[in-house]
Motif scaffolding. Structure first.
Motif, PDB file in Angstrom:
ATOM      1  N   PRO A 130      31.611  46.551  33.886  1.00 37.65           N
ATOM      2  CA  PRO A 130      31.309  46.786  35.305  1.00 37.65           C
ATOM      3  C   PRO A 130      32.424  47.597  35.954  1.00 37.65           C
ATOM      4  N   LEU A 131      32.034  48.430  36.899  1.00 38.59           N
ATOM      5  CA  LEU A 131      32.953  49.429  37.432  1.00 38.59           C
ATOM      6  C   LEU A 131      34.274  48.853  37.936  1.00 38.59           C
ATOM      7  N   LYS A 132      34.219  47.741  38.659  1.00 39.68           N
ATOM      8  CA  LYS A 132      35.466  47.239  39.255  1.00 39.68           C
ATOM      9  C   LYS A 132      36.453  46.763  38.183  1.00 39.68           C
ATOM     10  N   TYR A 133      35.956  46.242  37.074  1.00 38.80           N
ATOM     11  CA  TYR A 133      36.854  45.822  35.997  1.00 38.80           C
ATOM     12  C   TYR A 133      37.369  47.037  35.225  1.00 38.80           C
ATOM     13  N   ARG A 134      36.483  48.004  35.041  1.00 41.59           N
ATOM     14  CA  ARG A 134      36.867  49.215  34.306  1.00 41.59           C
ATOM     15  C   ARG A 134      37.964  49.968  35.048  1.00 41.59           C
ATOM     16  N   GLU A 135      37.813  50.074  36.375  1.00 43.06           N
ATOM     17  CA  GLU A 135      38.821  50.777  37.166  1.00 43.06           C
ATOM     18  C   GLU A 135      40.178  50.093  37.050  1.00 43.06           C
ATOM     19  N   ALA A 136      40.186  48.774  37.161  1.00 41.14           N
ATOM     20  CA  ALA A 136      41.454  48.035  37.077  1.00 41.14           C
ATOM     21  C   ALA A 136      42.108  48.269  35.720  1.00 41.14           C
ATOM     22  N   LEU A 137      41.300  48.233  34.673  1.00 42.31           N
ATOM     23  CA  LEU A 137      41.832  48.415  33.315  1.00 42.31           C
ATOM     24  C   LEU A 137      42.393  49.827  33.142  1.00 42.31           C
ATOM     25  N   LEU A 156      44.413  47.781  46.279  1.00 47.46           N
ATOM     26  CA  LEU A 156      44.049  46.366  46.195  1.00 47.46           C
ATOM     27  C   LEU A 156      45.305  45.514  46.065  1.00 47.46           C
ATOM     28  N   PRO A 157      45.215  44.217  46.428  1.00 44.81           N
ATOM     29  CA  PRO A 157      46.362  43.334  46.179  1.00 44.81           C
ATOM     30  C   PRO A 157      46.608  43.179  44.681  1.00 44.81           C
ATOM     31  N   ALA A 158      47.871  42.937  44.313  1.00 41.08           N
ATOM     32  CA  ALA A 158      48.221  42.794  42.893  1.00 41.08           C
ATOM     33  C   ALA A 158      47.483  41.614  42.257  1.00 41.08           C
ATOM     34  N   GLY A 159      47.304  40.554  43.035  1.00 44.37           N
ATOM     35  CA  GLY A 159      46.597  39.378  42.509  1.00 44.37           C
ATOM     36  C   GLY A 159      45.156  39.697  42.124  1.00 44.37           C
ATOM     37  N   ALA A 163      43.510  39.454  38.381  1.00 45.30           N
ATOM     38  CA  ALA A 163      42.286  38.685  38.102  1.00 45.30           C
ATOM     39  C   ALA A 163      41.249  39.567  37.416  1.00 45.30           C
ATOM     40  N   ARG A 164      41.103  40.799  37.882  1.00 41.71           N
ATOM     41  CA  ARG A 164      40.118  41.704  37.292  1.00 41.71           C
ATOM     42  C   ARG A 164      40.510  42.084  35.869  1.00 41.71           C
ATOM     43  N   LEU A 165      41.804  42.245  35.617  1.00 41.18           N
ATOM     44  CA  LEU A 165      42.261  42.552  34.261  1.00 41.18           C
ATOM     45  C   LEU A 165      41.944  41.397  33.317  1.00 41.18           C
ATOM     46  N   PHE A 166      42.194  40.198  33.780  1.00 38.45           N
ATOM     47  CA  PHE A 166      41.922  39.012  32.975  1.00 38.45           C
ATOM     48  C   PHE A 166      40.447  38.947  32.627  1.00 38.45           C
ATOM     49  N   ARG A 167      39.608  39.155  33.627  1.00 38.47           N
ATOM     50  CA  ARG A 167      38.175  39.091  33.420  1.00 38.47           C
ATOM     51  C   ARG A 167      37.705  40.218  32.497  1.00 38.47           C
ATOM     52  N   ALA A 168      38.286  41.411  32.680  1.00 37.47           N
ATOM     53  CA  ALA A 168      37.911  42.565  31.848  1.00 37.47           C
ATOM     54  C   ALA A 168      38.219  42.281  30.381  1.00 37.47           C
TER      55      ALA A 168
END
Lengths: 189, 121
Positions: A130-137, A156-159, A163-168
């Motif tokens: 999903p786009l939001k996880y891909r962008e964070a990665l 975005l906040p670092a937190g 969280a998105r990196l963990f989920r990705a």
């Protein structure tokens, strides 16, 4: 540090009316901006178009750069914003995970080929996130695994980025476990 | 695949080398941007006296009309009732909001003409 002072000097000259000074900024940052765009779109030609648009936008908004932040941070944040909008407007071509070529003979895998397939599978898995996880990665690895830098580029906040990196990573591990064959143990001689 | 393997693979830097004409292409676009004149700002300093007078005129017309209707309702009603066909037309038009439609069209026409005159076309 050399780059930072050169950036500042070029920005001052451009704002004073010397448009040709912008070329120094383009030469210094063309590689990173094109590679970041490529990470989003996986199309070299489109990546260069996007990077060109990012530079043009940077030129128009040069007066908005506040000197307390590094020019590179401002530039990457601007480019990231543009690339995210572009990818939402025209999504990148992605390959389905099950379309990734499997090794022909699992018993005869050369270590290098296996690694190449693993890399290909991983990169395709990233493209299907999903786009939001891909962008964070993408931004996390682009900034050499620096979470604050990635968070700044994404606005975005670092937190949230953490969280998105963990989920990705969770999603990637699950997907790859289904498609990438586990390495077999070598037989004893 | 472990987190370390994922980190190792994804942190490999991209090998995209910019094409030879990229810098020239960007600078061409930047120079075109620099040589294009900026958008014409709306001439508020010249426009505000006229806008003010027009606004006051509209307010005056509305106020006078309302005062006339309120002050002499019988006269107003008599004018209406003296022409039955006119009353029917007016009632039908009022039901469909024709008055507001006409006013909106008139304002749009005046705005378009005024804009074209300002732009010099």
């Amino acid at each position: 540090m050399v780059s930072a002072s050169a950036d500042q000097s070029d920005v001052e000259r451009v704002l004073a009316g010397d448009v040709s000074a912008f070329e120094g900024i383009v030469r210094r940052w063309q590689g990173p901006l094109i590679n970041l765009a490529y990470a989003f779109c996986h199309d070299r030609s489109r990546a260069e178009d996007m990077a060109q648009e990012a530079f043009l936008r940077a030129y128009r908004r040069l007066a908005n750069w506040r000197r307390e932040a590094a020019f590179s941070s401002w530039l990457f944040a601007l480019a990231t914003n543009l690339y995210r909008s572009e990818i939402r407007r025209v999504p990148a071509h992605t390959v389905r995970l099950d379309e990734v070529a499997e090794p022909r003979d699992p018993r005869a895998i050369d270590g290098g080929l296996e690694e190449l397939d693993q890399e290909r599978a991983l990169r395709n898995a990233v493209a299907t996130l999903p786009l939001k996880y891909r962008e964070a990665l993408l931004l996390f690895y682009f900034h050499d695994m620096d979470i604050p830098a990635a968070a700044h580029s994404l606005g975005l906040p670092a937190g949230t980025v953490k969280a998105r990196l963990f989920r990705a990573r969770e999603i990637l591990r699950k997907r790859l476990a289904r498609t990438v064959p586990q390495p077999r143990l070598k037989e004893a001689r | 695949m472990s987190s370390e393997e994922i980190d190792r693979i994804l942190s490999r830097k991209g090998a995209i080398v910019p094409s030879s004409g990229f810098v020239d292409s960007v600078m061409h676009a930047v120079r075109s941007e620099a040589s294009t004149p900026g958008p014409i700002p709306f001439p508020w300093r010249r426009a505000w006296p006229g806008l003010l007078v027009a606004g006051l005129a509209v307010v005056a017309v509305v106020v006078l009309s309302v005062v006339q209707v309120v002050a002499k309702p019988a006269v107003f009603a008599a004018r209406l009732t003296s022409a039955p066909e006119l009353r029917t037309i007016l009632e039908t038009a009022a039901r469909f909001g024709v008055g507001w439609i006409l006013l909106a069209l008139l304002v749009a026409l005046v705005s378009a003409k005024f804009s074209m005159r300002l732009a010099g076309t």
